[in-house]
Write a protein that holds these residues in place. Structure first.
Motif, PDB file in Angstrom:
ATOM      1  N   VAL A 238       8.647  -5.789  -5.981  1.00 10.79           N
ATOM      2  CA  VAL A 238       7.568  -6.458  -6.713  1.00 10.79           C
ATOM      3  C   VAL A 238       6.318  -5.583  -6.701  1.00 10.79           C
ATOM      4  O   VAL A 238       5.710  -5.312  -7.752  1.00 10.79           O
ATOM      5  CB  VAL A 238       7.270  -7.841  -6.103  1.00 10.79           C
ATOM      6  CG1 VAL A 238       5.940  -8.387  -6.621  1.00 10.79           C
ATOM      7  CG2 VAL A 238       8.391  -8.822  -6.428  1.00 10.79           C
ATOM      8  N   GLU A 239       5.927  -5.141  -5.513  1.00 10.63           N
ATOM      9  CA  GLU A 239       4.695  -4.369  -5.391  1.00 10.63           C
ATOM     10  C   GLU A 239       4.776  -3.044  -6.144  1.00 10.63           C
ATOM     11  O   GLU A 239       3.783  -2.580  -6.715  1.00 10.63           O
ATOM     12  CB  GLU A 239       4.385  -4.134  -3.914  1.00 10.63           C
ATOM     13  CG  GLU A 239       4.015  -5.428  -3.187  1.00 10.63           C
ATOM     14  CD  GLU A 239       3.840  -5.229  -1.691  1.00 10.63           C
ATOM     15  OE1 GLU A 239       3.844  -4.052  -1.233  1.00 10.63           O
ATOM     16  OE2 GLU A 239       3.705  -6.236  -0.973  1.00 10.63           O
ATOM     17  N   GLY A 240       5.977  -2.458  -6.170  1.00 12.90           N
ATOM     18  CA  GLY A 240       6.151  -1.210  -6.903  1.00 12.90           C
ATOM     19  C   GLY A 240       6.179  -1.384  -8.405  1.00 12.90           C
ATOM     20  O   GLY A 240       6.136  -0.398  -9.142  1.00 12.90           O
ATOM     21  N   SER A 241       6.260  -2.632  -8.859  1.00 13.89           N
ATOM     22  CA  SER A 241       6.330  -2.914 -10.297  1.00 13.89           C
ATOM     23  C   SER A 241       5.019  -3.434 -10.868  1.00 13.89           C
ATOM     24  O   SER A 241       4.935  -3.707 -12.068  1.00 13.89           O
ATOM     25  CB  SER A 241       7.426  -3.953 -10.560  1.00 13.89           C
ATOM     26  OG  SER A 241       8.683  -3.515 -10.082  1.00 13.89           O
ATOM     27  N   LEU A 242       3.989  -3.575 -10.043  1.00 20.09           N
ATOM     28  CA  LEU A 242       2.755  -4.215 -10.504  1.00 20.09           C
ATOM     29  C   LEU A 242       2.059  -3.439 -11.611  1.00 20.09           C
ATOM     30  O   LEU A 242       1.541  -4.032 -12.559  1.00 20.09           O
ATOM     31  CB  LEU A 242       1.793  -4.418  -9.329  1.00 20.09           C
ATOM     32  CG  LEU A 242       2.250  -5.391  -8.230  1.00 20.09           C
ATOM     33  CD1 LEU A 242       1.145  -5.555  -7.188  1.00 20.09           C
ATOM     34  CD2 LEU A 242       2.638  -6.750  -8.808  1.00 20.09           C
ATOM     35  N   GLU A 243       2.044  -2.127 -11.509  1.00 13.01           N
ATOM     36  CA  GLU A 243       1.320  -1.344 -12.513  1.00 13.01           C
ATOM     37  C   GLU A 243       1.968  -1.468 -13.886  1.00 13.01           C
ATOM     38  O   GLU A 243       1.278  -1.578 -14.908  1.00 13.01           O
ATOM     39  CB  GLU A 243       1.232   0.118 -12.091  1.00 13.01           C
ATOM     40  CG  GLU A 243       0.231   0.366 -10.980  1.00 13.01           C
ATOM     41  CD  GLU A 243      -0.116   1.834 -10.827  1.00 13.01           C
ATOM     42  OE1 GLU A 243      -0.060   2.560 -11.839  1.00 13.01           O
ATOM     43  OE2 GLU A 243      -0.440   2.256  -9.707  1.00 13.01           O
TER      44      GLU A 243
END
Length: 249
Positions: A222-227
């Protein structure tokens, strides 16, 4: 994105407590909004505004909705988007096609991510199935998900437990046929999935034997997909899983 994003958890039950502990153990800042129910006589606009203000005050970047599904979930997502947050929702997804499309379109317009917590999809073996067998044409998928404990959700087992199994199929082998899906409570614990081709089993996975940190892996994904604000296990994926469960009944 600088540093780990802070979270706000909506909910106060067993699962909310567990997720708070996991997030904190991973070094994430976590706030809690325990009162998430719409009050009797409270207008939807007031309810949504109340949640939005609480989430904005938390200064979080990601809202994790640790509550049971129902008509309140789309309102909670709208409130989170009002506050400018990304959102993680627990399975199963019960929104209609219209509601799903509307929320997805709004999230895209705001460059916000909507994710559904299908953690078993991130098992290493499931990822291998996705690499080796996707899309699954010519295969048949089966699975069991039985729990010894009684049900505390009030949902049919195929919706709550079966969604885990059907999500694995939709992620790894979406074009495989459905051979067997069995779920239930107050039965000996069993969680497994398998693939067959021409009546021969070609893959088997015992989910109970899993010791992988799949919740933490989900967080990282999830965090790696935020951008990019794109996520493979989003609302549209969850709607396909729900529709598969309806069709299987």
């Amino acid at each position: 994105m600088g540093g780990a994003p802070p979270y706000v958890i909506l909910g106060r039950g067993r699962w909310a407590t567990r997720m708070r502990s996991i997030l904190a153990a991973e070094g994430r800042s976590v706030s809690i909004i325990p009162v998430t129910r719409q009050a009797s006589g409270e207008a939807e606009a007031t309810y949504r505004s109340r949640l939005c203000e609480a989430m904005a005050a938390s200064e979080a970047q990601i809202a994790w909705l640790c509550v049971l599904p129902g008509p309140h979930i789309p309102l909670m997502i709208e409130a989170a988007l009002d506050a400018g947050l990304h959102v993680v929702v627990e399975k199963p997804w019960q929104g209609s096609q219209r509601v799903t499309s509307s929320l997805v379109a709004r999230a895209k317009s705001q460059h916000r991510l909507l994710a559904v917590h299908f953690e078993y999809c991130l098992l290493e073996e499931v990822e291998r199935w996705r690499r080796d067998f996707h899309p699954g044409t010519g295969l048949r998928f089966g699975g069991h998900f039985f729990l010894r404990r009684p049900d505390h959700t009030g949902m049919p087992a195929i919706d709550n437990l079966g969604s885990h199994l059907l999500a694995i199929r939709a992620y790894a082998t979406p074009r495989s046929g459905l051979q067997e899906i069995r779920c239930g409570y107050e039965q000996p614990d069993e969680r497994c999935v398998w693939l067959e081709k021409r009546n021969t089993r070609v893959a088997f996975l015992d989910l109970l034997a899993n010791k992988e940190p799949i919740i933490q892996r989900f967080m990282a994904k999830v965090e790696g997909s935020l951008e990019l604000a794109e996520f493979p296990l989003g609302l549209e994926f969850a709607l396909r899983v729900a529709n598969d469960g309806t069709a299987f009944r």
